[in-house]
Design an enzyme around this catalytic site. Sequence first.
Site, PDB file in Angstrom:
ATOM      1  N   CYS A  84      42.706  43.180  45.142  1.00 48.17           N
ATOM      2  CA  CYS A  84      42.961  44.370  45.913  1.00 48.17           C
ATOM      3  C   CYS A  84      41.246  45.185  45.923  1.00 48.17           C
ATOM      4  O   CYS A  84      40.438  44.752  45.086  1.00 48.17           O
ATOM      5  CB  CYS A  84      43.516  45.199  44.759  1.00 48.17           C
ATOM      6  SG  CYS A  84      43.519  46.988  44.974  1.00 48.17           S
ATOM      7  N   LEU A  85      40.969  45.850  46.906  1.00 49.42           N
ATOM      8  CA  LEU A  85      39.874  46.410  47.068  1.00 49.42           C
ATOM      9  C   LEU A  85      39.421  47.357  45.879  1.00 49.42           C
ATOM     10  O   LEU A  85      38.036  47.768  45.648  1.00 49.42           O
ATOM     11  CB  LEU A  85      39.852  47.472  48.385  1.00 49.42           C
ATOM     12  CG  LEU A  85      39.635  46.563  49.493  1.00 49.42           C
ATOM     13  CD1 LEU A  85      40.043  47.583  50.765  1.00 49.42           C
ATOM     14  CD2 LEU A  85      38.591  45.720  49.919  1.00 49.42           C
TER      15      LEU A  85
ATOM     16  N   HIS B  75      52.184  45.477  48.578  1.00 55.70           N
ATOM     17  CA  HIS B  75      51.129  45.755  47.729  1.00 55.70           C
ATOM     18  C   HIS B  75      50.598  47.372  48.068  1.00 55.70           C
ATOM     19  O   HIS B  75      50.419  47.900  47.060  1.00 55.70           O
ATOM     20  CB  HIS B  75      49.997  44.881  47.951  1.00 55.70           C
ATOM     21  CG  HIS B  75      48.748  45.135  47.423  1.00 55.70           C
ATOM     22  ND1 HIS B  75      48.169  44.157  46.320  1.00 55.70           N
ATOM     23  CD2 HIS B  75      47.744  46.237  47.353  1.00 55.70           C
ATOM     24  CE1 HIS B  75      47.093  44.676  45.816  1.00 55.70           C
ATOM     25  NE2 HIS B  75      46.630  45.840  46.573  1.00 55.70           N
ATOM     26  N   GLU B  76      50.562  47.493  49.231  1.00 54.33           N
ATOM     27  CA  GLU B  76      50.173  48.959  49.607  1.00 54.33           C
ATOM     28  C   GLU B  76      51.354  50.163  49.191  1.00 54.33           C
ATOM     29  O   GLU B  76      50.983  50.892  48.933  1.00 54.33           O
ATOM     30  CB  GLU B  76      49.821  48.945  51.036  1.00 54.33           C
ATOM     31  CG  GLU B  76      48.800  48.294  51.634  1.00 54.33           C
ATOM     32  CD  GLU B  76      47.592  48.245  50.751  1.00 54.33           C
ATOM     33  OE1 GLU B  76      47.156  48.968  50.036  1.00 54.33           O
ATOM     34  OE2 GLU B  76      46.797  46.982  50.799  1.00 54.33           O
TER      35      GLU B  76
ATOM     36  N   HIS C 299      51.012  50.848  45.741  1.00 51.61           N
ATOM     37  CA  HIS C 299      49.789  51.569  45.346  1.00 51.61           C
ATOM     38  C   HIS C 299      50.314  53.243  45.547  1.00 51.61           C
ATOM     39  O   HIS C 299      49.993  54.059  44.729  1.00 51.61           O
ATOM     40  CB  HIS C 299      48.731  51.539  46.344  1.00 51.61           C
ATOM     41  CG  HIS C 299      47.561  50.503  46.019  1.00 51.61           C
ATOM     42  ND1 HIS C 299      47.008  50.759  44.930  1.00 51.61           N
ATOM     43  CD2 HIS C 299      47.158  49.432  46.546  1.00 51.61           C
ATOM     44  CE1 HIS C 299      46.119  49.908  44.806  1.00 51.61           C
ATOM     45  NE2 HIS C 299      46.116  48.962  45.995  1.00 51.61           N
TER      46      HIS C 299
ATOM     47  N   GLY D 176      44.306  45.777  53.875  1.00 51.92           N
ATOM     48  CA  GLY D 176      45.097  46.588  53.697  1.00 51.92           C
ATOM     49  C   GLY D 176      44.359  47.952  52.724  1.00 51.92           C
ATOM     50  O   GLY D 176      43.451  47.430  52.046  1.00 51.92           O
TER      51      GLY D 176
ATOM     52  N   GLN E 285      43.652  54.897  46.811  1.00 52.10           N
ATOM     53  CA  GLN E 285      42.636  54.244  46.615  1.00 52.10           C
ATOM     54  C   GLN E 285      41.289  54.737  47.109  1.00 52.10           C
ATOM     55  O   GLN E 285      40.212  54.451  46.892  1.00 52.10           O
ATOM     56  CB  GLN E 285      42.513  52.740  47.352  1.00 52.10           C
ATOM     57  CG  GLN E 285      43.543  51.871  46.682  1.00 52.10           C
ATOM     58  CD  GLN E 285      43.540  50.315  47.581  1.00 52.10           C
ATOM     59  OE1 GLN E 285      44.181  50.108  48.576  1.00 52.10           O
ATOM     60  NE2 GLN E 285      42.771  49.580  47.099  1.00 52.10           N
TER      61      GLN E 285
HETATM   62 NI    NI Z   1      44.852  47.382  46.535  1.00 52.96          NI
END
Ligand code: NI
Length: 162
Positions: free
Chosen positions: A91-92, A133-134, A137, A46, A51
């Site tokens: 998380c990226l 999670h997204e 963000h 995701g 991000q």
């Molecule tokens: Ni993330």
Amino acid sequence: MAIRNIRKFGDKVLTKQSKPVTEVNQKLITLINDMLDTMYEEGGAGLAAPQVGILKRLAVVDTSPEGDSPIILINPEIIEVSGEQTGGEGCLSLPGKVGIVKRPNYVKVRAQDINMEYFTVEGTELTARAFCHEIDHLNGVLYTDLMTGELMDSDVEEEEEL
Ligand code: NI
């Protein structure tokens, strides 16, 4: 089609509230395609627009093992949750790290598609976790705000980055 730079933990853009998407124009389509390319390139399940430094309510998710089932979420909202799951979340924006986060085990999301038409999509387990999670963000919330215990080094084989 391009890979965008992923903003990392500590970047203030990750703590800001994103604004609703009001129209899907060519610039937004390019952003969506770049976000998909970036998510797949980085091996994530995701990615949310903040991000890549864009404060718009837009996220992409793909939890399929083959990475061939992208879900594009414009102005997503969680409209139903049930159950509970507790597990490792990555998380990226925090590569190589993981924390334990409690999430609903089932989530239903209402969002708009690239034609700005409303649709609903449901997910369980990792997909439910990814939706939460997204959407977090988009509200400037990171899993580190929600985790129980310490941030740990992750085993890349086991943890999905979102
Ligand atoms: Ni993330």
